[in-house]
Design a protein around this motif. Sequence first.
Motif, PDB file in Angstrom:
ATOM      1  N   ARG A 199      41.067  34.103  27.079  1.00  0.00           N
ATOM      2  CA  ARG A 199      42.188  33.453  27.764  1.00  0.00           C
ATOM      3  C   ARG A 199      42.740  34.370  28.863  1.00  0.00           C
ATOM      4  O   ARG A 199      43.116  33.904  29.934  1.00  0.00           O
ATOM      5  N   LEU A 200      42.765  35.662  28.586  1.00  0.00           N
ATOM      6  CA  LEU A 200      43.215  36.621  29.600  1.00  0.00           C
ATOM      7  C   LEU A 200      42.266  36.620  30.791  1.00  0.00           C
ATOM      8  O   LEU A 200      42.714  36.624  31.946  1.00  0.00           O
ATOM      9  N   LEU A 201      40.966  36.597  30.546  1.00  0.00           N
ATOM     10  CA  LEU A 201      40.002  36.559  31.651  1.00  0.00           C
ATOM     11  C   LEU A 201      40.207  35.309  32.505  1.00  0.00           C
ATOM     12  O   LEU A 201      40.137  35.372  33.737  1.00  0.00           O
ATOM     13  N   CYS A 202      40.493  34.177  31.870  1.00  0.00           N
ATOM     14  CA  CYS A 202      40.788  32.953  32.624  1.00  0.00           C
ATOM     15  C   CYS A 202      42.049  33.138  33.461  1.00  0.00           C
ATOM     16  O   CYS A 202      42.086  32.749  34.630  1.00  0.00           O
ATOM     17  N   ALA A 203      43.071  33.751  32.871  1.00  0.00           N
ATOM     18  CA  ALA A 203      44.321  33.979  33.603  1.00  0.00           C
ATOM     19  C   ALA A 203      44.081  34.878  34.812  1.00  0.00           C
ATOM     20  O   ALA A 203      44.642  34.654  35.883  1.00  0.00           O
ATOM     21  N   LEU A 204      43.250  35.893  34.653  1.00  0.00           N
ATOM     22  CA  LEU A 204      42.960  36.799  35.762  1.00  0.00           C
ATOM     23  C   LEU A 204      42.196  36.096  36.884  1.00  0.00           C
ATOM     24  O   LEU A 204      42.301  36.479  38.041  1.00  0.00           O
TER      25      LEU A 204
END
Length: 151
Positions: free
Chosen positions: A132-137
Amino acid sequence: MSQPSLRYDIFISYRFTQHDWAEVLAHNLVAQGYKVFIDAWELYGGQHFTHAIEQALKASRCAILIATPEAADSGWVQHEYELMFSLKQKGAGFFFVPVVWGKFPDFPFLDVVHAVDFGDSAEAKYREAFQRLLCALRQTAPGLPRILTVC
């Protein structure tokens, strides 16, 4: 004064009490190909760290603020947040992603900014939150979660 060129993809803001967890996160981001600023890797003894940290934040495409109750009580993390907010307001494409680790902190901006919740440290939950963090980035929605089949 000219805007510094972007040297980092991600600046990580955290309270020193979360250093070990922040450094694991930084290693995982580097493994994904990101150039990460984390103070323990970039600062050296005798360096004027206030200026160095502010310059690194200004030279970053985005930031991660590791939001914990301890970070909410930190004047320094608050200062970094205010600089992040200022950079975002200038409209140059800078953004920040709050990451909650452990107990949900009392940061007023979390009432209006969606955080990536790492909640607990179980490996499967960490992997899901990291995705989810990678998507946010990338500033993209994570989409539908995988459906687990029950036999």
